[in-house]
Design an enzyme around this catalytic site. Structure first.
Site, PDB file in Angstrom:
ATOM      1  N   GLY A 196      -7.300  -4.765   3.087  1.00  0.00           N
ATOM      2  CA  GLY A 196      -7.666  -5.321   1.793  1.00  0.00           C
ATOM      3  C   GLY A 196      -8.106  -4.292   0.782  1.00  0.00           C
ATOM      4  N   GLY A 197      -8.044  -2.999   1.171  1.00  0.00           N
ATOM      5  CA  GLY A 197      -8.390  -1.947   0.219  1.00  0.00           C
ATOM      6  C   GLY A 197      -7.540  -2.050  -1.041  1.00  0.00           C
ATOM      7  N   GLY A 246       0.795  -1.218   0.000  1.00  0.00           N
ATOM      8  CA  GLY A 246       0.000   0.000   0.000  1.00  0.00           C
ATOM      9  C   GLY A 246       0.825   1.264   0.000  1.00  0.00           C
ATOM     10  CB  SER A 247      -0.197   4.775  -0.467  1.00  0.00           C
ATOM     11  OG  SER A 247      -1.250   4.834   0.457  1.00  0.00           O
ATOM     12  N   GLY A 301       0.015  -1.625   6.357  1.00  0.00           N
ATOM     13  CA  GLY A 301      -0.983  -0.585   6.568  1.00  0.00           C
ATOM     14  C   GLY A 301      -2.335  -1.168   6.927  1.00  0.00           C
ATOM     15  CD  GLU A 326      -2.395  -6.639   2.739  1.00  0.00           C
ATOM     16  OE1 GLU A 326      -1.895  -5.690   2.133  1.00  0.00           O
ATOM     17  OE2 GLU A 326      -3.556  -6.617   3.177  1.00  0.00           O
TER      18      GLU A 326
END
Ligand code: 5RP
Length: 231
Positions: A98-99, A32-33, A85, A106
């Site tokens: 899970g976005g 993620g970011s 994240g 994960e």
């Protein structure tokens, strides 16, 4: 008050996690970011880590680009640390994840680790999980049945499951070749029981509630700096 953007909060939280990493060890790396600046900081460590078990093709590419070896999860017996994240963090360290679509890998990597350091910006903190649509990875054949089960309700909360799609309208396909339902309108008051119940449904690969694999620590980026929440 100084304005600190969400991206700056993510970056501060991601980079703060480097303090928990022991050089020479193998660690678990999420997706993620917020994880991106953590990976960047791993690449800057004067004494490198020995390698990483990665939770996605995306993180694997970022790690390899920095010369960090990526190991198969089957080759490690356990990990000291997993850093990832979250989409929501509740007061007990239970998470929705899970976005970014990587929830299954994960959860596998989180389960291998002794400690899960969650890194997030301040907007992810909630009182009750469910405001963020819950990602559920499913075998495509079970999509309609799982959708009906959420509509009927589970442990006192019901939701509308929507198939995740890409920009061109086709179903989003995970790294594992499966689909994701994003379930809207839930209010998850007992995350442990909820996770177990949904895990039992035929065709569910992984539910994005991380209660059995909750965070040990959350490094939360805020306008006032990075807060450390210990659970
Ligand atoms: C990916 C995830 C991410 O950790 C979650 O979506 C948070 O992402 P970001 O750090 O970009 O806000 O669970 O599957």
């Amino acid at each position: 008050m100084v304005h600190v953007s969400q991206d700056e909060q993510k970056r501060a939280a991601g980079r703060a996690a480097i303090a928990y990493v022991t050089p020479g060890t193998v660690i678990g790396v999420g997706t993620g970011s917020t994880v991106a600046p953590f990976i960047e900081a791993l690449g800057e460590m004067p004494e490198r880590i020995a390698g990483a078990v990665s939770s996605s093709e995306r993180s694997t590419a970022a790690l390899l680009a920095l010369g960090i070896p990526v190991l198969d999860a089957n080759t490690v017996e356990g990990l000291e640390l997993y850093v990832d994240g979250a989409d929501e963090v509740d007061p007990r360290g239970y998470l929705i994840k899970g976005g970014g679509g990587a929830l299954t890998r994960e959860k596998i990597v989180a389960a291998l680790a002794d400690r899960f350091i969650c890194i997030a910006d301040g907007s992810k903190r909630v009182d009750v999980l469910g405001g963020f649509p819950l990602p559920v990875e499913v075998i495509p054949m079970a999509e309609a049945a799982v959708t009906r089960r959420f509509a009927a309700g589970v442990l006192g909360t019901a939701g509308e499951a929507r198939l995740r799609r890409t920009a061109d309208g086709s179903p989003y396909v995970t790294d594992n070749g499966q689909h994701i339902l994003d379930v809207h309108g839930l209010r998850i008051s007992d995350p442990l029981a909820f996770e177990s119940a949904v895990n039992d449904w035929p065709g569910v690969v992984t539910v994005g509630v991380f209660a059995h694999q909750k965070a040990s620590i959350c490094l939360l980026g805020t306008p006032e700096g990075v807060q450390t929440l210990t659970f």
